[in-house]
Motif scaffolding. Structure first.
Motif, PDB file in Angstrom:
ATOM      1  N   GLU A 118       0.834  -1.212   0.000  1.00 35.85           N
ATOM      2  CA  GLU A 118       0.000   0.000   0.000  1.00 35.85           C
ATOM      3  C   GLU A 118       0.862   1.252   0.000  1.00 35.85           C
ATOM      4  O   GLU A 118       0.582   2.219  -0.728  1.00 35.85           O
ATOM      5  N   ALA A 119       1.915   1.245   0.805  1.00 38.24           N
ATOM      6  CA  ALA A 119       2.793   2.415   0.884  1.00 38.24           C
ATOM      7  C   ALA A 119       3.514   2.660  -0.441  1.00 38.24           C
ATOM      8  O   ALA A 119       3.639   3.805  -0.898  1.00 38.24           O
ATOM      9  N   ALA A 120       3.979   1.588  -1.068  1.00 37.69           N
ATOM     10  CA  ALA A 120       4.655   1.724  -2.353  1.00 37.69           C
ATOM     11  C   ALA A 120       3.684   2.223  -3.418  1.00 37.69           C
ATOM     12  O   ALA A 120       4.052   3.036  -4.284  1.00 37.69           O
ATOM     13  N   GLY A 121       2.442   1.749  -3.368  1.00 43.33           N
ATOM     14  CA  GLY A 121       1.430   2.222  -4.302  1.00 43.33           C
ATOM     15  C   GLY A 121       1.192   3.715  -4.165  1.00 43.33           C
ATOM     16  O   GLY A 121       1.026   4.428  -5.166  1.00 43.33           O
ATOM     17  N   ASP A 122       1.182   4.213  -2.935  1.00 39.65           N
ATOM     18  CA  ASP A 122       1.016   5.651  -2.713  1.00 39.65           C
ATOM     19  C   ASP A 122       2.175   6.439  -3.317  1.00 39.65           C
ATOM     20  O   ASP A 122       1.986   7.536  -3.859  1.00 39.65           O
ATOM     21  N   ARG A 123       3.373   5.872  -3.260  1.00 38.14           N
ATOM     22  CA  ARG A 123       4.537   6.544  -3.840  1.00 38.14           C
ATOM     23  C   ARG A 123       4.427   6.600  -5.366  1.00 38.14           C
ATOM     24  O   ARG A 123       4.775   7.616  -5.986  1.00 38.14           O
ATOM     25  N   VAL A 124       3.955   5.501  -5.972  1.00 41.69           N
ATOM     26  CA  VAL A 124       3.777   5.491  -7.428  1.00 41.69           C
ATOM     27  C   VAL A 124       2.698   6.493  -7.830  1.00 41.69           C
ATOM     28  O   VAL A 124       2.838   7.209  -8.839  1.00 41.69           O
ATOM     29  N   LYS A 125       1.638   6.562  -7.056  1.00 41.01           N
ATOM     30  CA  LYS A 125       0.551   7.510  -7.346  1.00 41.01           C
ATOM     31  C   LYS A 125       1.080   8.948  -7.315  1.00 41.01           C
ATOM     32  O   LYS A 125       0.737   9.774  -8.167  1.00 41.01           O
ATOM     33  N   LYS A 126       1.935   9.249  -6.351  1.00 44.16           N
ATOM     34  CA  LYS A 126       2.530  10.582  -6.248  1.00 44.16           C
ATOM     35  C   LYS A 126       3.428  10.856  -7.452  1.00 44.16           C
ATOM     36  O   LYS A 126       3.390  11.947  -8.045  1.00 44.16           O
ATOM     37  N   ALA A 127       4.225   9.863  -7.839  1.00 45.93           N
ATOM     38  CA  ALA A 127       5.100  10.018  -9.003  1.00 45.93           C
ATOM     39  C   ALA A 127       4.287  10.227 -10.271  1.00 45.93           C
ATOM     40  O   ALA A 127       4.672  11.006 -11.156  1.00 45.93           O
ATOM     41  N   ALA A 128       3.149   9.538 -10.372  1.00 52.26           N
ATOM     42  CA  ALA A 128       2.279   9.682 -11.544  1.00 52.26           C
ATOM     43  C   ALA A 128       1.750  11.107 -11.655  1.00 52.26           C
ATOM     44  O   ALA A 128       1.723  11.689 -12.747  1.00 52.26           O
ATOM     45  N   ALA A 129       1.343  11.655 -10.528  1.00 52.59           N
ATOM     46  CA  ALA A 129       0.817  13.023 -10.536  1.00 52.59           C
ATOM     47  C   ALA A 129       1.885  14.023 -10.970  1.00 52.59           C
ATOM     48  O   ALA A 129       1.590  15.011 -11.667  1.00 52.59           O
ATOM     49  N   GLU A 130       3.134  13.749 -10.605  1.00 50.24           N
ATOM     50  CA  GLU A 130       4.226  14.664 -10.928  1.00 50.24           C
ATOM     51  C   GLU A 130       4.647  14.577 -12.388  1.00 50.24           C
ATOM     52  O   GLU A 130       5.352  15.456 -12.884  1.00 50.24           O
ATOM     53  N   LEU A 131       4.217  13.528 -13.088  1.00 49.73           N
ATOM     54  CA  LEU A 131       4.547  13.404 -14.503  1.00 49.73           C
ATOM     55  C   LEU A 131       3.781  14.385 -15.375  1.00 49.73           C
ATOM     56  O   LEU A 131       4.156  14.641 -16.518  1.00 49.73           O
ATOM     57  N   GLY A 132       2.681  14.897 -14.862  1.00 41.21           N
ATOM     58  CA  GLY A 132       1.885  15.841 -15.631  1.00 41.21           C
ATOM     59  C   GLY A 132       1.279  15.202 -16.859  1.00 41.21           C
ATOM     60  O   GLY A 132       0.665  14.143 -16.789  1.00 41.21           O
ATOM     61  N   ASP A 133       1.473  15.834 -18.020  1.00 49.25           N
ATOM     62  CA  ASP A 133       0.846  15.326 -19.242  1.00 49.25           C
ATOM     63  C   ASP A 133       1.780  14.423 -20.056  1.00 49.25           C
ATOM     64  O   ASP A 133       1.486  14.087 -21.210  1.00 49.25           O
ATOM     65  N   ARG A 134       2.891  14.023 -19.475  1.00 51.14           N
ATOM     66  CA  ARG A 134       3.792  13.137 -20.198  1.00 51.14           C
ATOM     67  C   ARG A 134       3.221  11.730 -20.303  1.00 51.14           C
ATOM     68  O   ARG A 134       2.488  11.284 -19.421  1.00 51.14           O
ATOM     69  N   LYS A 135       3.590  11.037 -21.373  1.00 51.51           N
ATOM     70  CA  LYS A 135       3.030   9.712 -21.653  1.00 51.51           C
ATOM     71  C   LYS A 135       4.094   8.631 -21.456  1.00 51.51           C
ATOM     72  O   LYS A 135       5.262   8.817 -21.776  1.00 51.51           O
TER      73      LYS A 135
END
Length: 327
Positions: A189-206
């Motif tokens: 769960e904790a690692a998933g939260d970290r990935v979610k945060k990283a995803a948000a920081e990617l912005g509109d990149r694919k």
């Protein structure tokens, strides 16, 4: 598949017990019998709980994470890779006998397997009843030694396939209340939260996920890959969906001339290709026109990983670290 005692042998055993005047022993024998219905609907029945297991390598790593390493006497399938061999992370490959055959995909050294005297064979299936790292000929031979228990990943979400492995592990004697197991759920769960945060920081990149071969470029399909699907739909990673997947649905194969069909700011590459695969990508001019290639925005993806919460917690922590560098 059931292992059934011949009727004559059963009758002799019952007469012997009767002569000893021990009906309680008979009851005890019945209660010790081990049964399990696997994900393919196969009912397995053994006289006692299995103690000697031959297991597909990534599944062996998962069962080791769940505390069953001492029961694994043999493995088949890949044990080493060009990278960090994350698909068998946690497995002590020097402590088990490798019974992988030396020929084509899915072959097993049956002579070695016989010497290990297995009670049970364990593997997984990604598509229907297509057993992972067992071809039909090997499966038929192994069934002559012991029943085959299959954990199916077909059509399952990532949590469902991890839970399915734990269901089989519990039947094999794993303690799912052990600290190493429960803490792995928290880590996931904790690692998933970290990935979610990283995803948000990617912005509109694919992000494009895929792998390379000499003649083809394979674009992976998150819809049928439980990990990619989880990261995309639950954690928000902007992973591209190919619009024309091949039969089976796992990827769309493209000629290298069409490797730029989908834009990519980050390339999530199947780490089974190792350094040789990355060198192949470097030589393909069309692929090198992608922003991901221009910026060397390559992130490893362990597409075949141990199906345990601990393994995926570790993989997602690595994924979060690698994505954080793509700024």
């Amino acid at each position: 598949m059931k292992r059934i005692l011949p009727a004559i042998a059963t009758a002799v055993a019952l007469l012997a017990l009767s002569a000893c005047g021990s009906s309680s022993s008979d009851d005890g024998a019945a209660s010790d019998r081990w049964t399990f219905k696997d994900d393919l609907g196969t009912s397995i029945s053994l006289d006692t709980a299995p103690e000697r297991l031959i297991v597909q390598s990534s599944m062996a790593a998962a069962l080791t994470d769940l505390g069953l390493g001492d029961k694994i006497v043999g493995v088949f399938g890949p044990l080493k890779a060009d990278g960090d061999a994350a698909q068998v992370a946690g497995l002590d490959i020097d402590a088990v006998e490798d019974v992988t055959g030396g020929g084509e995909y899915g072959e097993v050294d049956v002579e070695k397997a016989v010497g290990l005297k297995p009670d049970l064979i364990v593997t997984s299936a990604y598509l229907d009843d297509d057993l992972w790292y067992l071809n039909d000929a090997s499966a038929k031979k192994l069934k002559g030694l012991a029943p085959i228990l299959v954990v199916s990943f077909d059509g399952k979400t990532l949590p469902e396939l991890l839970d399915g492995t734990e269901r089989a592990a519990k039947a094999l004697g794993a303690d799912l209340d052990a600290e190493q197991v429960t803490s792995a759920h928290d880590d996931f769960e904790a690692a998933g939260d970290r990935v979610k945060k990283a995803a948000a920081e990617l912005g509109d990149r694919k992000i494009l996920a895929g792998s390379a071969a000499q003649d083809l470029f394979y674009v992976s399909n998150p819809k049928v890959s439980p990990d990619l699907s989880y990261w995309r739909d639950e954690l928000g990673l902007p992973i591209t969906l190919p619009d024309n997947p091949d039969e089976g649905g796992y990827f769309e194969s493209l000629s290298w001339e069409n490797a730029d069909k989908y834009p990519a700011d980050v390339f999530l590459y199947d780490d089974r290709i190792g350094a040789a695969g990355l060198q192949l990508l470097a030589k393909e001019k069309v692929f090198q026109s992608l922003d991901a290639a221009k910026n060397k925005a390559y992130v490893p993806w362990t597409s075949v990983a141990p199906s345990s919460y601990q393994a995926y917690a570790d993989l997602m922590d690595r994924l979060a670290d690698d994505l954080a560098k793509q700024k």
